[in-house]
Design an enzyme around this catalytic site. Sequence first.
Site, mmCIF file in Angstrom:
data_model
loop_
_atom_site.group_PDB
_atom_site.id
_atom_site.type_symbol
_atom_site.label_atom_id
_atom_site.label_comp_id
_atom_site.label_asym_id
_atom_site.label_seq_id
_atom_site.Cartn_x
_atom_site.Cartn_y
_atom_site.Cartn_z
ATOM 1 N N ARG A 16 0.908 -0.946 0.049
ATOM 2 C CA ARG A 16 0.257 0.464 0.592
ATOM 3 C C ARG A 16 0.946 1.462 0.632
ATOM 4 O O ARG A 16 0.764 2.086 -1.137
ATOM 5 C CB ARG A 16 -0.814 -0.529 1.341
ATOM 6 C CG ARG A 16 -1.818 1.181 1.490
ATOM 7 C CD ARG A 16 -1.510 2.280 1.228
ATOM 8 N NE ARG A 16 -0.875 2.279 3.021
ATOM 9 C CZ ARG A 16 -0.986 3.714 3.551
ATOM 10 N NH1 ARG A 16 -0.709 4.966 2.446
ATOM 11 N NH2 ARG A 16 -0.470 3.611 4.775
ATOM 12 N N ASP A 17 1.671 1.922 0.988
ATOM 13 C CA ASP A 17 2.166 2.839 1.371
ATOM 14 C C ASP A 17 3.533 3.038 0.146
ATOM 15 O O ASP A 17 3.984 3.295 -0.368
ATOM 16 C CB ASP A 17 2.970 2.657 2.342
ATOM 17 C CG ASP A 17 3.617 4.644 2.838
ATOM 18 O OD1 ASP A 17 3.416 5.148 2.056
ATOM 19 O OD2 ASP A 17 2.902 4.728 4.293
ATOM 20 N N HIS A 207 5.116 4.917 12.597
ATOM 21 C CA HIS A 207 4.876 4.176 11.603
ATOM 22 C C HIS A 207 5.893 5.900 11.516
ATOM 23 O O HIS A 207 6.197 6.849 10.724
ATOM 24 C CB HIS A 207 3.561 5.018 10.716
ATOM 25 C CG HIS A 207 3.485 4.833 9.454
ATOM 26 N ND1 HIS A 207 2.840 4.051 8.466
ATOM 27 C CD2 HIS A 207 4.178 5.351 8.322
ATOM 28 C CE1 HIS A 207 3.312 4.330 7.528
ATOM 29 N NE2 HIS A 207 3.336 5.207 7.260
ATOM 30 N N HIS A 209 8.798 7.085 8.246
ATOM 31 C CA HIS A 209 9.315 7.505 7.027
ATOM 32 C C HIS A 209 10.803 7.999 7.277
ATOM 33 O O HIS A 209 11.469 8.230 8.005
ATOM 34 C CB HIS A 209 8.694 8.119 5.694
ATOM 35 C CG HIS A 209 7.016 8.070 5.099
ATOM 36 N ND1 HIS A 209 6.993 7.130 4.450
ATOM 37 C CD2 HIS A 209 5.671 7.647 6.565
ATOM 38 C CE1 HIS A 209 6.075 6.758 4.383
ATOM 39 N NE2 HIS A 209 5.406 7.011 4.755
ATOM 40 N N CYS A 240 3.865 9.457 0.164
ATOM 41 C CA CYS A 240 2.331 9.622 0.550
ATOM 42 C C CYS A 240 2.495 10.897 -1.032
ATOM 43 O O CYS A 240 3.246 11.870 -1.175
ATOM 44 C CB CYS A 240 1.545 10.394 1.714
ATOM 45 S SG CYS A 240 0.112 11.132 1.278
ATOM 46 N N ASN A 249 9.216 4.141 3.329
ATOM 47 C CA ASN A 249 9.204 4.459 4.829
ATOM 48 C C ASN A 249 10.160 3.499 5.472
ATOM 49 O O ASN A 249 11.433 3.004 4.240
ATOM 50 C CB ASN A 249 8.136 2.885 4.952
ATOM 51 C CG ASN A 249 6.881 3.118 4.929
ATOM 52 O OD1 ASN A 249 6.211 3.198 3.543
ATOM 53 N ND2 ASN A 249 5.832 4.067 6.169
HETATM 54 P P1 HMG Z 1 -12.888 14.855 -3.244
HETATM 55 O O1 HMG Z 1 -12.785 14.780 -4.459
HETATM 56 O O2 HMG Z 1 -13.582 15.426 -2.630
HETATM 57 O O3 HMG Z 1 -14.039 13.305 -3.393
HETATM 58 O O4 HMG Z 1 -11.746 13.313 -3.085
HETATM 59 P P2 HMG Z 1 -15.551 13.610 -4.238
HETATM 60 O O5 HMG Z 1 -16.654 12.758 -2.674
HETATM 61 O O6 HMG Z 1 -15.998 15.170 -4.096
HETATM 62 O O7 HMG Z 1 -15.494 12.710 -5.184
HETATM 63 C C1 HMG Z 1 -14.909 12.126 -6.239
HETATM 64 C C2 HMG Z 1 -14.886 11.391 -6.764
HETATM 65 O O8 HMG Z 1 -13.972 10.522 -6.258
HETATM 66 C C3 HMG Z 1 -16.594 10.915 -7.122
HETATM 67 O O9 HMG Z 1 -16.555 10.046 -8.796
HETATM 68 C C4 HMG Z 1 -16.385 10.075 -6.703
HETATM 69 O O10 HMG Z 1 -17.264 8.588 -6.557
HETATM 70 C C5 HMG Z 1 -15.074 8.803 -5.975
HETATM 71 P P3 HMG Z 1 -16.530 10.933 -9.501
HETATM 72 O O11 HMG Z 1 -18.261 10.522 -9.675
HETATM 73 O O12 HMG Z 1 -16.443 12.269 -10.009
HETATM 74 O O13 HMG Z 1 -16.464 9.490 -11.021
HETATM 75 N N1 HMG Z 1 -14.707 8.222 -5.225
HETATM 76 C C6 HMG Z 1 -14.230 7.256 -4.811
HETATM 77 N N2 HMG Z 1 -14.345 6.348 -5.636
HETATM 78 C C7 HMG Z 1 -13.524 5.543 -5.426
HETATM 79 N N3 HMG Z 1 -13.063 5.119 -3.684
HETATM 80 C C8 HMG Z 1 -13.253 6.112 -3.087
HETATM 81 C C9 HMG Z 1 -13.824 6.960 -3.302
HETATM 82 N N4 HMG Z 1 -14.493 7.847 -2.849
HETATM 83 C C10 HMG Z 1 -14.804 9.733 -3.701
HETATM 84 N N5 HMG Z 1 -13.013 5.368 -1.481
HETATM 85 C C11 HMG Z 1 -11.078 11.319 -1.672
HETATM 86 C C12 HMG Z 1 -11.639 12.875 -1.670
HETATM 87 C C13 HMG Z 1 -11.417 11.386 -0.024
HETATM 88 C C14 HMG Z 1 -12.044 10.766 -2.420
HETATM 89 C C15 HMG Z 1 -9.589 11.329 -2.055
HETATM 90 O O14 HMG Z 1 -9.058 12.884 -1.927
HETATM 91 C C16 HMG Z 1 -8.644 10.487 -2.296
HETATM 92 O O15 HMG Z 1 -9.015 9.968 -2.671
HETATM 93 N N6 HMG Z 1 -7.574 11.016 -1.351
HETATM 94 C C17 HMG Z 1 -6.924 9.540 -0.506
HETATM 95 C C18 HMG Z 1 -5.222 9.928 -0.476
HETATM 96 C C19 HMG Z 1 -4.244 9.077 -0.497
HETATM 97 O O16 HMG Z 1 -4.766 8.048 -0.708
HETATM 98 N N7 HMG Z 1 -3.726 9.371 -0.358
HETATM 99 C C20 HMG Z 1 -2.478 8.517 0.443
HETATM 100 C C21 HMG Z 1 -3.018 7.330 2.192
HETATM 101 S S1 HMG Z 1 -2.862 8.207 3.477
HETATM 102 C C22 HMG Z 1 -0.747 8.240 3.315
HETATM 103 O O17 HMG Z 1 -0.099 7.693 2.816
HETATM 104 C C23 HMG Z 1 -0.382 8.174 5.345
HETATM 105 C C24 HMG Z 1 -0.253 7.152 6.021
HETATM 106 O O18 HMG Z 1 0.880 6.690 5.554
HETATM 107 C C25 HMG Z 1 0.526 7.400 7.152
HETATM 108 C C26 HMG Z 1 1.581 8.824 7.109
HETATM 109 O O19 HMG Z 1 2.910 7.891 6.494
HETATM 110 O O20 HMG Z 1 1.116 9.967 7.497
HETATM 111 C C27 HMG Z 1 -1.353 5.981 5.777
HETATM 112 MG MG MG Z 2 2.741 6.807 5.785
#
Ligand code: HMG
Ligand code: MG
Length: 300
Positions: A16-17, A207, A209, A240, A249
């Site tokens: 994933r990450d 966690h 990085h 990210c 990581n």
């Molecule tokens: P948005 O554009 O505000 O969402 O994004 P929305 O609700 O307006 O929807 C926009 C479109 O996305 C729509 O589709 C939704 O259906 C679709 P359209 O009508 O345009 O065709 N949609 C989705 N599709 C599939 N699965 C979903 C989903 N939600 C909406 N769950 C949203 C908001 C949260 C979706 C977006 O910002 C997003 O996906 N963000 C994820 C970012 C991400 O993955 N970041 C990395 C993970 S976190 C990380 O790495 C940190 C961690 O490792 C810890 C650390 O190190 O800090 C965990």
């Molecule tokens: Mg991370």
Amino acid sequence: MMTLPKKITIIEVGPRDGLQNEKQFVPTEIKKQFIQELRNAGIMEMELTSFVSPKWVPQMGDAAEIVLDCLDDQTRNIVLAPNRKGIDRIYSTSCKAVAVFVGVSDSFNKKNINKSTSESMAELKPIIQELKEKGYFVRACISTAFYCPYEGKINENDTIQLCRNFVETGVDELSVADTIGMAAPNEAYSLFVKLKEAFPKTLLTAHFHDTRKLGLANIFACLQAGIDRFDTSAGGLGGCPFAPGASGNTATEDVVYMLERMGIVTGIDLSKLLVAIELVRPYVSRKIESSYYRLHAQNN
Ligand code: HMG
Ligand code: MG
């Protein structure tokens, strides 16, 4: 005499990450084999993928396919979701462990999830309660727990308060993250001592990085705070897409090597871990830079 845990748990976040930040799509079949090889190496808890918007993170667009083929009964298979849509997608799978994620910093959370921290929390609270009623294992990933790429240093009390909100909502685990690899070991020690004291019944995971190569030092500091769960990534992959400066990581193999040398049991076979890394290496743009890989990989 230092008191250290005798045994620790690695939560492998490579699939994933590790992969989410790769621009070139890694074939789904390779991701599945990577997961299998990681299990063969002894990984018992793993983040398999995330149910996020494929427009935001195209690399995770095959989440449903991954889950369809990669669940097993012997290990904990965690999948991430940021919102209701992600949770509903998870409900149509057989997955039973979910991670939600929120940043302490509003600016980061907006870039990552397009919501403020409190808006995310308001959406997630009923979702977590529902997941618990349905018998899911719930993990909360707390991003920017130390530093934010946009806001700088984060107040320790703000991190502890966000963790408290999640604990009161009923999560099983807190994974507390140094998203951009800026924490120093004294900061890691200080925060985790306080978290351990405040939340004795919650699984606490660190966690890190490795942007500034402080991951191992921070893990060593956490061991002294009594932490025995660490998120790490095979090959040191990761980052990210919405956190500039977030490099990989801390590498699973370097952490396992250090811990085993200290007599701490990890249950992970390093030579089998190299097999997993070799499998995915041709498909990622990042060079594998962990010390263990550099010294032991055949093709290096
Ligand atoms: P948005 O554009 O505000 O969402 O994004 P929305 O609700 O307006 O929807 C926009 C479109 O996305 C729509 O589709 C939704 O259906 C679709 P359209 O009508 O345009 O065709 N949609 C989705 N599709 C599939 N699965 C979903 C989903 N939600 C909406 N769950 C949203 C908001 C949260 C979706 C977006 O910002 C997003 O996906 N963000 C994820 C970012 C991400 O993955 N970041 C990395 C993970 S976190 C990380 O790495 C940190 C961690 O490792 C810890 C650390 O190190 O800090 C965990
Ligand atoms: Mg991370």
